[in-house]
Design a protein around this motif. Structure first.
Motif, PDB file in Angstrom:
ATOM      1  N   ASP A 153       0.806  -1.161   0.105  1.00  0.00           N
ATOM      2  CA  ASP A 153       0.056   0.002  -0.075  1.00  0.00           C
ATOM      3  C   ASP A 153       0.820   1.217  -0.092  1.00  0.00           C
ATOM      4  N   THR A 154       0.369   2.280  -0.760  1.00  0.00           N
ATOM      5  CA  THR A 154       1.041   3.646  -0.924  1.00  0.00           C
ATOM      6  C   THR A 154       1.413   4.204   0.363  1.00  0.00           C
ATOM      7  N   LYS A 155       0.840   4.058   1.457  1.00  0.00           N
ATOM      8  CA  LYS A 155       1.210   4.850   2.968  1.00  0.00           C
ATOM      9  C   LYS A 155       2.500   4.001   3.336  1.00  0.00           C
ATOM     10  N   PRO A 186      -2.310  -7.634  -3.499  1.00  0.00           N
ATOM     11  CA  PRO A 186      -3.509  -7.255  -4.214  1.00  0.00           C
ATOM     12  C   PRO A 186      -3.876  -8.332  -5.261  1.00  0.00           C
TER      13      PRO A 186
END
Length: 188
Positions: A121-123, A171
């Motif tokens: 995830d980007t975070k 994902p």
């Protein structure tokens, strides 16, 4: 060799010879590995890349990548290390000519981050960093291109990230596709 002919294959040895020649002509220049790495996206890696992307977790993706590394464009030896809350993909450049170390580290860092962006995830990506043993290397250039912290004078050349991301699901995980991809990797 006609480089515009998509049916022609360039061997790893031919590519490394070209990189050595270019690096010799432009010693100390940062950015060549970044430029090449930006053009090598996940789909550039064929069945090996799809196997990595369809792995169940980030840890499994790393293991798949390393197990079948010979099917990729990787020049450095890569070792995965886990230490408490920090994980490292260590790029061992010792088997390469010194003039190509910056190029290889730049390229491998960019390509590894392309894969990481697909599976993490980007975070969490903001917690990744690059460590380099090079004291005078242009860390700001790499940091700016990757959007990551780059630490010079480190013990290893590595991509560093928190271990907590290792067992998160990927994902695009797909057991049937992974099985097929791994079968194809084994054949190749």
């Amino acid at each position: 060799m006609d480089l515009d002919d998509a049916t022609k294959e360039v061997t790893a040895e031919q590519e490394m010879r070209a990189v050595e020649n270019i690096a010799s002509d432009y010693p100390g220049d940062a950015g060549l590995g970044l430029a090449v790495g930006r053009r090598l996206h996940v789909n550039s890696f064929g069945i090996w890349g799809f196997a990595v992307l369809t792995s169940p977790t980030f840890r499994a993706a790393i293991e798949t990548a390393i197990d079948h590394i010979r099917l990729s464009y990787v020049f450095a030896t890569i070792e995965f290390r886990e230490d408490h809350d920090v994980a490292r993909l260590v790029f061992d450049l010792s088997g390469l000519a010194p003039q190509v170390h910056a190029y290889v580290l730049e390229r491998h860092s960019v390509v590894t981050m392309h894969f990481a962006r697909e599976v993490v995830d980007t975070k969490t990506l903001g917690e990744f960093r690059v460590e380099t043993t090079r004291p005078t290397w242009n860390a700001d250039t790499l940091a700016g291109q990757l959007g990551l912290e780059v630490i010079a004078d480190a013990e290893h050349d590595a991509l560093v990230f928190p271990t907590r991301v290792l067992d998160l699901p990927v994902p695009r995980s797909d057991p049937a596709t992974l099985r097929y991809c791994l079968e194809q990797c084994a054949l190749l």
